[in-house]
Design a protein around this motif. Structure first.
Motif, PDB file in Angstrom:
ATOM      1  N   GLY A 189       0.774  -1.233   0.000  1.00 46.63           N
ATOM      2  CA  GLY A 189       0.000   0.000   0.000  1.00 46.63           C
ATOM      3  C   GLY A 189       0.806   1.284   0.000  1.00 46.63           C
ATOM      4  O   GLY A 189       0.278   2.339   0.346  1.00 46.63           O
ATOM      5  N   MET A 190       2.058   1.236  -0.436  1.00 43.39           N
ATOM      6  CA  MET A 190       2.940   2.399  -0.306  1.00 43.39           C
ATOM      7  C   MET A 190       2.510   3.594  -1.158  1.00 43.39           C
ATOM      8  O   MET A 190       2.890   4.730  -0.876  1.00 43.39           O
ATOM      9  N   GLY A 191       1.727   3.374  -2.182  1.00 47.92           N
ATOM     10  CA  GLY A 191       1.365   4.471  -3.077  1.00 47.92           C
ATOM     11  C   GLY A 191       0.258   5.366  -2.581  1.00 47.92           C
ATOM     12  O   GLY A 191      -0.024   6.414  -3.177  1.00 47.92           O
ATOM     13  N   PHE A 192      -0.391   4.991  -1.472  1.00 49.60           N
ATOM     14  CA  PHE A 192      -1.572   5.726  -1.006  1.00 49.60           C
ATOM     15  C   PHE A 192      -1.200   6.673   0.128  1.00 49.60           C
ATOM     16  O   PHE A 192      -0.830   6.250   1.219  1.00 49.60           O
ATOM     17  N   ILE A 193      -1.304   7.958  -0.155  1.00 46.82           N
ATOM     18  CA  ILE A 193      -0.913   9.030   0.759  1.00 46.82           C
ATOM     19  C   ILE A 193      -2.163   9.819   1.128  1.00 46.82           C
ATOM     20  O   ILE A 193      -2.919  10.249   0.243  1.00 46.82           O
ATOM     21  N   GLN A 194      -2.389  10.032   2.405  1.00 49.97           N
ATOM     22  CA  GLN A 194      -3.562  10.786   2.845  1.00 49.97           C
ATOM     23  C   GLN A 194      -3.191  12.242   3.099  1.00 49.97           C
ATOM     24  O   GLN A 194      -2.204  12.537   3.777  1.00 49.97           O
ATOM     25  N   LEU A 195      -3.985  13.150   2.538  1.00 50.72           N
ATOM     26  CA  LEU A 195      -3.819  14.578   2.790  1.00 50.72           C
ATOM     27  C   LEU A 195      -4.885  15.037   3.777  1.00 50.72           C
ATOM     28  O   LEU A 195      -6.038  14.611   3.703  1.00 50.72           O
ATOM     29  N   MET A 196      -4.497  15.902   4.694  1.00 46.36           N
ATOM     30  CA  MET A 196      -5.448  16.486   5.643  1.00 46.36           C
ATOM     31  C   MET A 196      -5.955  17.807   5.067  1.00 46.36           C
ATOM     32  O   MET A 196      -5.168  18.735   4.845  1.00 46.36           O
ATOM     33  N   PRO A 197      -7.272  17.914   4.810  1.00 48.56           N
ATOM     34  CA  PRO A 197      -7.788  19.104   4.124  1.00 48.56           C
ATOM     35  C   PRO A 197      -7.879  20.350   4.995  1.00 48.56           C
ATOM     36  O   PRO A 197      -8.040  21.448   4.462  1.00 48.56           O
ATOM     37  N   VAL A 198      -7.779  20.213   6.314  1.00 47.29           N
ATOM     38  CA  VAL A 198      -8.018  21.369   7.195  1.00 47.29           C
ATOM     39  C   VAL A 198      -6.747  21.778   7.930  1.00 47.29           C
ATOM     40  O   VAL A 198      -6.766  22.099   9.112  1.00 47.29           O
ATOM     41  N   SER A 199      -5.610  21.776   7.226  1.00 46.18           N
ATOM     42  CA  SER A 199      -4.337  22.136   7.832  1.00 46.18           C
ATOM     43  C   SER A 199      -4.056  23.628   7.655  1.00 46.18           C
ATOM     44  O   SER A 199      -4.612  24.288   6.778  1.00 46.18           O
ATOM     45  N   ASP A 200      -3.143  24.128   8.484  1.00 46.80           N
ATOM     46  CA  ASP A 200      -2.721  25.523   8.393  1.00 46.80           C
ATOM     47  C   ASP A 200      -2.031  25.740   7.043  1.00 46.80           C
ATOM     48  O   ASP A 200      -1.132  24.976   6.677  1.00 46.80           O
ATOM     49  N   PRO A 201      -2.419  26.759   6.279  1.00 45.62           N
ATOM     50  CA  PRO A 201      -1.839  26.957   4.948  1.00 45.62           C
ATOM     51  C   PRO A 201      -0.332  27.176   4.968  1.00 45.62           C
ATOM     52  O   PRO A 201       0.355  26.832   4.010  1.00 45.62           O
ATOM     53  N   ALA A 202       0.205  27.756   6.042  1.00 45.62           N
ATOM     54  CA  ALA A 202       1.627  28.079   6.092  1.00 45.62           C
ATOM     55  C   ALA A 202       2.474  26.955   6.669  1.00 45.62           C
ATOM     56  O   ALA A 202       3.545  26.643   6.158  1.00 45.62           O
ATOM     57  N   THR A 203       1.985  26.326   7.749  1.00 44.72           N
ATOM     58  CA  THR A 203       2.827  25.377   8.489  1.00 44.72           C
ATOM     59  C   THR A 203       2.403  23.917   8.348  1.00 44.72           C
ATOM     60  O   THR A 203       3.169  23.019   8.683  1.00 44.72           O
ATOM     61  N   GLY A 204       1.166  23.676   7.911  1.00 49.79           N
ATOM     62  CA  GLY A 204       0.652  22.318   7.859  1.00 49.79           C
ATOM     63  C   GLY A 204       0.078  21.838   9.178  1.00 49.79           C
ATOM     64  O   GLY A 204      -0.452  20.732   9.268  1.00 49.79           O
ATOM     65  N   GLU A 205       0.156  22.663  10.225  1.00 52.58           N
ATOM     66  CA  GLU A 205      -0.328  22.239  11.538  1.00 52.58           C
ATOM     67  C   GLU A 205      -1.840  22.048  11.532  1.00 52.58           C
ATOM     68  O   GLU A 205      -2.574  22.673  10.775  1.00 52.58           O
ATOM     69  N   LEU A 206      -2.294  21.192  12.434  1.00 52.84           N
ATOM     70  CA  LEU A 206      -3.725  20.926  12.555  1.00 52.84           C
ATOM     71  C   LEU A 206      -4.424  21.884  13.496  1.00 52.84           C
ATOM     72  O   LEU A 206      -5.518  22.359  13.222  1.00 52.84           O
ATOM     73  N   PHE A 207      -3.812  22.184  14.619  1.00 53.54           N
ATOM     74  CA  PHE A 207      -4.550  22.827  15.699  1.00 53.54           C
ATOM     75  C   PHE A 207      -4.255  24.321  15.771  1.00 53.54           C
ATOM     76  O   PHE A 207      -3.830  24.856  16.785  1.00 53.54           O
ATOM     77  N   THR A 208      -4.482  24.986  14.639  1.00 53.69           N
ATOM     78  CA  THR A 208      -4.449  26.432  14.585  1.00 53.69           C
ATOM     79  C   THR A 208      -5.790  26.889  14.034  1.00 53.69           C
ATOM     80  O   THR A 208      -6.586  26.085  13.550  1.00 53.69           O
ATOM     81  N   GLY A 209      -6.031  28.190  14.089  1.00 53.90           N
ATOM     82  CA  GLY A 209      -7.303  28.686  13.574  1.00 53.90           C
ATOM     83  C   GLY A 209      -8.465  28.233  14.432  1.00 53.90           C
ATOM     84  O   GLY A 209      -8.356  28.076  15.646  1.00 53.90           O
ATOM     85  N   LEU A 210      -9.605  27.974  13.803  1.00 56.59           N
ATOM     86  CA  LEU A 210     -10.823  27.602  14.518  1.00 56.59           C
ATOM     87  C   LEU A 210     -10.956  26.087  14.561  1.00 56.59           C
ATOM     88  O   LEU A 210     -10.657  25.400  13.596  1.00 56.59           O
TER      89      LEU A 210
END
Length: 557
Positions: free
Chosen positions: A401-422
């Motif tokens: 399954g190495m070809g399957f990469i999950q992207l998180m749609p609600v990440s910080d546009p600058a840093t990729g962090e999850l727990f910023t913003g609202l």
């Protein structure tokens, strides 16, 4: 500089700013105090232990960041720089000073003989280490970063496990019954053969629930299983289909609740008043710890392995496996100071995570996305670079399954962090593009704004979304004030890894067990297939880390 104590604020990782007090004399930095109460516990702990002491001792701001906590490290340096500026000093000159001299010592050699060696001290590794200690095994833990936790420290916190007796205490959300009916109406021929018997049993459960007229939140192991299976069923760009291996999925859902109870027995406190649903989870079955984020798990397990005698070697990178007669018998590693570490063990656990922070490796294996940008951000710890996968390959392990990469749609546009913003659950937020138009089912596995909101509110009233098929609703967007936050996809999870069986054995290319070698968590593949459901990762690491330790204890005495 004007002597005194200066109160400043510096950008942190989890909170917007960290309050700091910097005490200066007319020519020196005397003391640095950081109020990190708003920071993500675990991620930056080492920053606040090391960096202020290093700055004061070296009288310089030209200091290296702490690995895995770059943002918080820079925050401390910038805060001290601001204090120097306020005192009339030249912060640029302080940043250009020589770096503190590193302590020099002759190359060292360390050797260990143990029952278990664990490579990677995230949730899966600490679960395996803790369970091994419960089996009275000697344990050595190797972690290349200065602190324990890996990606688990950055996790959202809710852990999926069907617990029908508990969930009956909550009311079903609008649209959830319709979701169940839609699932039950799936044609049997669309279900892969190994799952059909369980799917037919689930159909009967759903039929009985709907007929009862009950309003409580329904769940079962079978629903968790089928949602995990269907949620992970994907095709790559070449049309190759993948879905979760039945035995792995079955093992997860049948043992996840035991993992919750095991963690609770160890000291993790769960909030029993709220059943949660992370982004992409598909169902309300998340067990949320009282403490924030994944640190709730890491601090309990980290304290446990320390108290019960594990040898913990941080800043120690595993580089090679030791092999004898086809069996894995240990690990060779190096510390950041050059010390060579050799650990010989009866059982070797590879729990070093996936490769979400290794963009070239993502680009090499990706077969799902048309393009992965060179500068794409990631939600991952910088430690997650595929080390454990490479180690497994040394022993001849199969990859899956190495070809399957999950992207998180609600990440910080600058840093990729999850727990910023609202922060709000998917049943209560609306995703719109730059034109103010809704473009996705916010609840799914992953002409004006006013018109968009009015349409959405009508769907909440109806409990049905004809545009994108969102299946659960809670609140309408109608009472001011309204809030918006920019979001952008970032690499979040790599579903592929070492092939394992349901007992945690690593398998070779012929599907045979590699003696002495075990894996769990994101280091392994086959469970989540093409897409991991939100909340299933924590269930995965604590279930398979624990069960693999049980396997090793039984097999290796």
């Amino acid at each position: 500089m004007k002597a005194g104590t200066y109160k400043v604020k510096a950008k942190g990782h989890g909170s917007s700013f960290m309050p700091m007090e910097v005490t200066l004399s007319d020519n020196a930095i005397q003391r640095i105090r950081v109020d990190a109460s708003g920071e993500t516990s675990g991620i930056a702990d080492e920053v606040f232990k090391r960096l202020p002491a290093k700055i004061v001792k070296g009288q310089t701001l030209n200091v290296d960041t702490v690995a895995g906590a770059t943002i918080s490290s820079r925050g401390v340096v910038d805060g001290v720089a601001e204090a120097i500026t306020l005192a009339g000093g030249d912060a640029t000159e302080w940043k250009q000073r020589a770096k503190p001299e590193a302590a020099t010592q002759a190359a060292q050699v360390e050797e260990y003989q143990t029952d278990v060696v664990v490579v990677g001290a995230g949730g899966a590794g600490l679960a395996a280490a803790t369970r091994s200690l419960q089996h009275d095994k000697q344990v050595v833990i190797l972690e290349k970063f200065p602190q324990l936790g890996g990606n688990t420290t950055r996790a959202g916190g809710p852990m999926n496990a069907a617990d029908p007796d508990w969930q009956r205490g909550f009311t079903a959300l609008t649209g959830e019954k319709e979701t169940l009916e839609q699932l039950a109406n799936t044609p049997l021929e669309q279900i892969d053969p190994e799952y059909r018997t369980d799917f037919e049993r689930l159909r009967e459960q759903i039929k009985e629930y709907i007929a009862s007229g009950a309003q409580y939140l329904f769940d079962s192991n079978l629903l968790h299983e089928i949602q995990t299976y269907l949620g992970g069923k994907r095709e790559d760009l070449a049309g190759h289909e993948i879905h979760g291996q039945y035995q792995l999925v079955k093992t997860l859902v049948d043992n996840a609740l035991d993992s919750v109870k095991w963690l609770a027995d160890l000291g993790v406190k769960f909030d029993q008043t709220d059943v949660t649903m992370p982004v992409g989870a598909l169902w309300q079955r998340g067990h949320k710890p009282v403490e924030p984020m994944g640190y709730a798990f890491i601090h309990v397990l980290g304290d446990w392995v320390t108290e019960y005698g594990a040898t913990i070697l941080t800043e120690t990178r595993a580089e090679n496996l030791l092999m004898e007669n086809g069996r894995v018998v240990g690990v060779v590693a190096h510390k950041t100071d050059g010390t060579k570490v050799t650990v010989r063990a009866k059982s070797v656990f590879l729990t070093a995570g996936g490769f979400g922070a290794n963009t070239p490796m993502v680009q090499k294996y990706n077969t799902y996305w048309k393009h992965i940008d060179d500068d794409i951000a990631t939600t991952n710890s910088p430690a997650i670079t595929g080390d454990g996968i490479s180690l497994g390959q040394e022993a001849g392990a199969e990859l899956t399954g190495m070809g399957f990469i999950q992207l998180m749609p609600v990440s910080d546009p600058a840093t990729g962090e999850l727990f910023t913003g609202l922060q709000t659950p998917p049943e209560n937020f609306i995703m719109v593009n730059q034109e103010g138009k809704r473009f996705v089912n916010e609840f799914a596995e992953r002409d004006t704004l006013e018109d968009t909101i009015n349409k959405y509110n009508s769907y909440v009233d109806a409990g049905h979304d004809p545009e994108f098929g969102k299946s659960a609703f809670h609140l309408k967007c109608e009472v001011a004030p309204f809030y918006a936050t920019p979001r952008k996809p970032a690499i979040h999870h790599t579903m592929g890894g070492l092939a394992i069986d349901e007992y945690g054995h690593v398998l070779d290319k012929a599907g045979q067990v590699i003696a002495g070698l075990y894996s769990a968590g994101e280091n392994a593949g086959g469970l989540h297939a093409g897409n991991r459901l939100g909340g299933n990762s924590l269930a995965d690491i604590f279930t398979f880390g624990r069960l693999a330790a049980d396997t090793a204890a039984q097999e290796n005495g």
